[in-house]
Design an enzyme around this catalytic site. Structure first.
Site, PDB file in Angstrom:
ATOM      1  N   ASP A   1       3.425 -15.045  12.245  1.00  0.00           N
ATOM      2  CA  ASP A   1       3.143 -15.482  11.507  1.00  0.00           C
ATOM      3  C   ASP A   1       1.746 -13.966  11.575  1.00  0.00           C
ATOM      4  O   ASP A   1       0.355 -14.021  12.166  1.00  0.00           O
ATOM      5  CB  ASP A   1       2.153 -16.786  11.935  1.00  0.00           C
ATOM      6  CG  ASP A   1       1.479 -17.654  12.091  1.00  0.00           C
ATOM      7  OD1 ASP A   1      -0.085 -16.686  11.050  1.00  0.00           O
ATOM      8  OD2 ASP A   1       0.141 -18.241  12.393  1.00  0.00           O
TER       9      ASP A   1
ATOM     10  N   LYS B 226      -6.862  -0.864  11.911  1.00  0.00           N
ATOM     11  CA  LYS B 226      -6.688  -1.600  10.728  1.00  0.00           C
ATOM     12  C   LYS B 226      -5.393  -0.525   9.904  1.00  0.00           C
ATOM     13  O   LYS B 226      -4.544  -0.456   9.449  1.00  0.00           O
ATOM     14  CB  LYS B 226      -7.907  -0.679   9.351  1.00  0.00           C
ATOM     15  CG  LYS B 226      -6.825  -1.914   7.968  1.00  0.00           C
ATOM     16  CD  LYS B 226      -6.488  -0.816   7.044  1.00  0.00           C
ATOM     17  CE  LYS B 226      -6.397  -1.664   6.021  1.00  0.00           C
ATOM     18  NZ  LYS B 226      -5.296  -1.463   4.672  1.00  0.00           N
TER      19      LYS B 226
ATOM     20  N   HIS C 170      -1.194   9.217  -1.389  1.00  0.00           N
ATOM     21  CA  HIS C 170      -2.052   8.242  -2.082  1.00  0.00           C
ATOM     22  C   HIS C 170      -1.325   8.565  -3.213  1.00  0.00           C
ATOM     23  O   HIS C 170      -0.987   7.757  -4.023  1.00  0.00           O
ATOM     24  CB  HIS C 170      -3.017   7.558  -1.810  1.00  0.00           C
ATOM     25  CG  HIS C 170      -3.158   6.560  -0.431  1.00  0.00           C
ATOM     26  ND1 HIS C 170      -2.548   7.105  -0.289  1.00  0.00           N
ATOM     27  CD2 HIS C 170      -4.067   5.767  -0.299  1.00  0.00           C
ATOM     28  CE1 HIS C 170      -3.114   5.968   1.528  1.00  0.00           C
ATOM     29  NE2 HIS C 170      -3.639   5.776   0.759  1.00  0.00           N
TER      30      HIS C 170
ATOM     31  N   GLU D 200       0.782  -1.290   0.029  1.00  0.00           N
ATOM     32  CA  GLU D 200       0.045   0.077   0.395  1.00  0.00           C
ATOM     33  C   GLU D 200       0.846   1.176  -0.015  1.00  0.00           C
ATOM     34  O   GLU D 200       1.604   1.700   0.524  1.00  0.00           O
ATOM     35  CB  GLU D 200      -0.789   0.230   1.467  1.00  0.00           C
ATOM     36  CG  GLU D 200      -1.931   0.843   0.858  1.00  0.00           C
ATOM     37  CD  GLU D 200      -2.687   0.893   2.197  1.00  0.00           C
ATOM     38  OE1 GLU D 200      -3.433  -0.208   3.304  1.00  0.00           O
ATOM     39  OE2 GLU D 200      -3.326   1.661   2.083  1.00  0.00           O
TER      40      GLU D 200
HETATM   41  C1  MEV Z   1      -5.894   3.300   5.476  1.00  0.00           C
HETATM   42  O1  MEV Z   1      -5.062   1.712   5.214  1.00  0.00           O
HETATM   43  C2  MEV Z   1      -5.356   2.899   6.906  1.00  0.00           C
HETATM   44  C3  MEV Z   1      -6.718   4.494   7.546  1.00  0.00           C
HETATM   45  O2  MEV Z   1      -7.911   4.077   6.738  1.00  0.00           O
HETATM   46  C4  MEV Z   1      -6.699   4.031   8.807  1.00  0.00           C
HETATM   47  C5  MEV Z   1      -7.246   4.904   9.630  1.00  0.00           C
HETATM   48  O3  MEV Z   1      -8.343   5.608   9.392  1.00  0.00           O
HETATM   49  O4  MEV Z   1      -7.068   5.524  10.862  1.00  0.00           O
HETATM   50  C6  MEV Z   1      -6.308   5.596   7.102  1.00  0.00           C
END
Ligand code: MEV
Length: 429
Positions: free
Chosen positions: A281, A265, A379, A87
């Protein structure tokens, strides 16, 4: 049943075929070209013999980008952190946040003894509450049997340390669950713990009159937590307003599981990138993290951000991290070994501390971007480049096209194609 292409994927003894035979079958099944075969044969820079010690039916290997995030200062030590991830922006974001969090004490991260839980689930036990106590009375014998499976671990001060019991009410009746509490030292521990569970199961069956249905570790490694804290000056974040918005974003994650999942995430972007680079793992880490996030019965964020009375921002993170610096993939994968060397970590405890710190930094970077310019701008450059490559540009052309599209504020596949056409035409004249 055959596939849409009329060919069957039922291949008896596939695993016994030579590499050449396997590739031939895949080539015929999926109509691969000579170029496809050349790509497979490159083995993504991994030696076939290494790959073949790891999994079955290997025909090739696949590479992912491997990057270094500089600037990390954790527990007073500086680290260059290897990250493997597909990413865009994650590595840049981690490095930036690590720079902001270097000041003062830097990031402080602590993980304790590397304790895993092994489970034996016993069904068909009459009076399970009563039998549970009999199991506890045999604690010493159970621990001895468990430790007979791995004398090296025990001789180094690790091994099974305790036995705990729980009686579960399942929809199929009561199940007596025995937990083995194991200090796995520098290993991730799955192999050691699973072997112990299998070895003690016959005694537990004998003691309880039940049947050992499951004998395996728990990935909810809640005795193997890492706790991380870090601080950043509001002015370094872009002002008090940004810090306050990050505090609010954290509060929203506590109130909303939909947001908490995304918040976490962001943490896992950092944690898993280091896990991949060091051959961990990562599924176990993900499973543990999300189970831990739900431990109260409600899915919560693994970190939080608060303002200090002076107006700075402080962050804390707590999550389980079952990682190893010996055994498993670390033993066989040269890149995993190299990553540990670059990191310079000497124990599973230290690796967990680094990974937790990267998770917190990654989280800060994501929140900072979200509450200010948004996440897409960062990005864009790489996204534009990959669109240009998709549109047929060479890597050199893609660089130029990405710049042009960004300047115009029009980043799309169609625009990349048009610009590429113009660029090539101009070159001809
Ligand atoms: C994207 O890979 C991760 C985010 O969505 C984390 C977040 O929203 O805190 C940017």
């Amino acid at each position: 049943m055959s596939a849409l292409n009329g060919k069957s994927s039922r291949i008896q003894g596939f695993h016994k075929l030579s590499h050449e035979e396997k590739v031939k079958i895949i080539r015929d099944f999926s109509n691969l070209t000579d170029d496809d075969i050349v790509l497979l044969e490159k083995w993504g820079m991994m030696e076939s013999k290494v790959a073949e010690t790891m999994i079955e039916n290997v025909i090739s290997a696949m590479s992912y980008p491997y990057a270094i995030a500089p600037n990390f200062r954790i527990n007073g030590r500086d680290y260059l952190v290897p990250m493997v991830i597909e990413e865009p922006s994650v590595v840049a974001a981690a490095s930036n946040a690590a720079r902001l969090m270097r000041e003062g004490e830097g990031i402080i991260s602590f993980s304790g003894e590397q304790i895993m839980i092994g489970q034996v689930h016993l069904a068909g036990v009459a009076n399970p509450e009563y039998k549970a106590l009999e199991v506890l009375e045999k604690r010493k014998e159970i621990i001895e049997i468990a430790n007979s499976t791995d004398q090296t671990l025990a001789s180094l001060g690790g091994g099974a340390k305790d036995v705990e019991v729980r009686v579960l009410s399942t929809e199929k009746g009561k199940v007596l669950t025995v937990h083995l509490i194991v200090n796995v030292l520098d290993a991730m521990g799955a192999n050691a713990v699973n072997t112990m569970c299998e070895r003690v199961a016959p005694l537990l069956e004998e003691l309880t009159g039940g049947r050992a249905v499951l004998r395996i570790l728990s990935n909810l490694a809640d005795r193997r937590l890492v706790r991380v804290r870090g601080q950043v000056k509001a002015e370094d974040l872009g002002g008090r307003e940004v810090a306050e918005k990050i505090e609010l974003a954290s509060a929203i994650a506590f109130a909303d599981p939909y947001r908490a999942a995304t918040h976490n995430k962001g943490i896992m972007n950092g944690v898993i990138a280091v896990a991949l680079a060091t051959g961990q793992d990562h599924r176990a880490i993900e499973a543990g993290a999300h189970a831990y996030a739900s431990r109260t019965g409600r899915y919560l964020p693994l970190s939080r951000w608060d303002m200090t009375p002076e107006g700075d921002l402080v962050g804390t993170l707590e999550m389980p991290l079952a990682v190893g610096t010996v055994g498993g993939t670390v033993r066989v994968h040269p890149m995993a070994k190299l990553s540990l060397k670059i990191l310079g970590v000497n124990s599973a405890k230290e690796l967990a501390e680094v990974m937790g710190a990267v998770g917190l930094a990654q989280n800060l970077a994501a929140l900072r971007a979200l509450v200010s310019e948004g996440i897409q701008r960062g990005h864009m450059k790489l996204h534009a480049k990959s669109l240009a490559v998709m549109a047929g540009a060479t890597y050199e052309e893609a660089e130029k096209l990405a710049e042009l599209m960004e300047k115009e504020g029009n980043v799309s596949y169609k625009r990349a194609k048009d610009l590429l056409e113009n660029m090539r035409k101009e070159k001809l004249h």
